[in-house]
Design an enzyme around this catalytic site. Sequence first.
Site, PDB file in Angstrom:
ATOM      1  N   PRO A  71       0.932  -1.149   0.183  1.00  0.00           N
ATOM      2  CA  PRO A  71       0.060  -0.065  -0.110  1.00  0.00           C
ATOM      3  C   PRO A  71       0.802   1.161   0.038  1.00  0.00           C
ATOM      4  O   PRO A  71       1.898   1.272   0.660  1.00  0.00           O
ATOM      5  CB  PRO A  71      -0.641   0.011   1.231  1.00  0.00           C
ATOM      6  CG  PRO A  71      -0.911  -1.544   1.474  1.00  0.00           C
ATOM      7  CD  PRO A  71       0.346  -2.334   0.949  1.00  0.00           C
ATOM      8  N   CYS A  72       0.251   2.291  -0.717  1.00  0.00           N
ATOM      9  CA  CYS A  72       1.123   3.305  -0.951  1.00  0.00           C
ATOM     10  C   CYS A  72       0.544   4.647  -0.521  1.00  0.00           C
ATOM     11  O   CYS A  72       0.801   5.826  -0.655  1.00  0.00           O
ATOM     12  CB  CYS A  72       1.341   3.467  -2.429  1.00  0.00           C
ATOM     13  SG  CYS A  72      -0.377   3.874  -3.319  1.00  0.00           S
ATOM     14  N   GLN A  73      -0.713   4.610   0.233  1.00  0.00           N
ATOM     15  CA  GLN A  73      -1.294   5.873   0.616  1.00  0.00           C
ATOM     16  C   GLN A  73      -0.616   6.981   1.356  1.00  0.00           C
ATOM     17  O   GLN A  73      -0.885   8.120   1.180  1.00  0.00           O
ATOM     18  CB  GLN A  73      -2.797   5.417   1.294  1.00  0.00           C
ATOM     19  CG  GLN A  73      -3.749   4.960   0.512  1.00  0.00           C
ATOM     20  CD  GLN A  73      -3.660   3.396   0.249  1.00  0.00           C
ATOM     21  OE1 GLN A  73      -2.641   2.846   0.678  1.00  0.00           O
ATOM     22  NE2 GLN A  73      -4.557   2.868   0.128  1.00  0.00           N
TER      23      GLN A  73
ATOM     24  N   PHE B  94       2.627   7.562   0.988  1.00  0.00           N
ATOM     25  CA  PHE B  94       3.504   8.292   0.404  1.00  0.00           C
ATOM     26  C   PHE B  94       2.884   9.081  -0.962  1.00  0.00           C
ATOM     27  O   PHE B  94       3.438   9.734  -1.668  1.00  0.00           O
ATOM     28  CB  PHE B  94       4.487   7.138  -0.286  1.00  0.00           C
ATOM     29  CG  PHE B  94       5.067   6.283   0.597  1.00  0.00           C
ATOM     30  CD1 PHE B  94       6.103   6.913   1.558  1.00  0.00           C
ATOM     31  CD2 PHE B  94       4.966   4.782   0.649  1.00  0.00           C
ATOM     32  CE1 PHE B  94       6.449   5.952   2.567  1.00  0.00           C
ATOM     33  CE2 PHE B  94       5.492   4.098   1.637  1.00  0.00           C
ATOM     34  CZ  PHE B  94       6.344   4.665   2.622  1.00  0.00           C
TER      35      PHE B  94
END
Length: 461
Positions: free
Chosen positions: A81-83, A85
């Site tokens: 997951p990248c939220q 960043f």
Amino acid sequence: MSSLVQRPTVVSLFAGCGGLDVGFKELNYDLIYACDNDPAAVEVYKRNIDERAYVRDVTSDDFHAEMKSIGTCDIILGGFPCQGFSKAGPKKHDDIRNLLYLEMRSAVSRLRPKLFLAENVDGLSQNFKGAYLEAIVRDFKDIGYRVEYRLFDSVGFGVPQHRRRIYFIGVREDLSYDEFNWPELTHLAQSRNGEAAIAGFGDLFSPGSKALLPATTIRESIGDLLQLDVNIADHRVTYAWNDAWDSIFKKIGPGQKLCNVRHSPTSVYTWDIPEYFGSVSEPERNILETIAKNRRHKKYGSIPNGNPLSVDVIKELSGVRSVSTHINSLLAKGYLKDIDGKFDLKGAMFCSGLYKRPDWDSPSSTVLTNFHNPRYFLHPQENRPFSLRECARLQGFPDEFLFTSGSSERELVDGYRLVGNAVSPPVGRAFAKAIFMYLSKEVKIEAGISRVVSRREAERV
């Protein structure tokens, strides 16, 4: 079949709907396990890629038990997951999702694959002064993996969309293979505004040794899908918008957006759409355009997104008489806002704009989870949002990849979200091929994979 002949085994974590995995399926890898904590994503994965997919929280006991039972594999994939960043949302240093890569590290440590491939937003390399980028490389090195990373724009692999992502390749240190050869770009990936500072990062704009094809355009990708059609899988929209927005749609041309705060030919101003936002007089229009032209000038302040202007400055620049009277009228109409006695534009204040209508003959901007809402993105020609099938094509999904199984509105919105969160399949396919070429140096791979790769090579000649 000889015992030496094998299909490389793949474990896919944070798999989503399988955008990264599509190419591995096409090249006949053995996708022995996939998981995601989103039931809708897992359902789509099972429908299109492999039944061996499970709804799992990677911090759960069930997941850890499954990793133990698998024992080992050749490759681990992980779009963690990248939220925390992402440029599209708040950047929280302590966002718990930023640390989920440690669960991937734990799985790599247990399964000891020959190689792992991880993907994340490019903000990972820019936010928090690159601290997480350094930590990820260090943490995987500590468990015995050589890690490299590159930044790629999906448009460089023939995807009709600018989608900049960072990719990590980790190779187990005890392997004697040669250096990993990263996928080569096939299409031009020219830098856009704001990208000059990172143009030298990895292979984002590196042409390699081959002549590159022109970038694929939106028209080339979806030009045959102008009319919505229930007979074309997923070629439908949500219709979740106010009919009054039609007056806005009609004023936004190709390459334009609703944006007051950028004085540019690409901007359409709210006061140019009186049918929706209300009419203004000529002196009022003069005042609004004066503020639009000068609000970002450094002599009036240092606020990055623009500065409010005083009545005296507005009067001097516009030449309008009775400025205060007109300003009060514009405040009442909702065109201006008062900031400590100075005035700035109100409405469509996002610097990136609203109701963005891309140009037919360019690649799309990054496909996001909200492409179903025309308030954010419009079709290049039609006065509607992109359909789910159009979004899937802009991401590079094949038409036979199905996101919905019925007519449910909820399933349709889920489909947009899954497409917007996915890795572009052509990029995953390029990595699947590069990894095949790398592993085949010392391991005999099942002939079916060789035939697929050879056929694709022939098609590119």
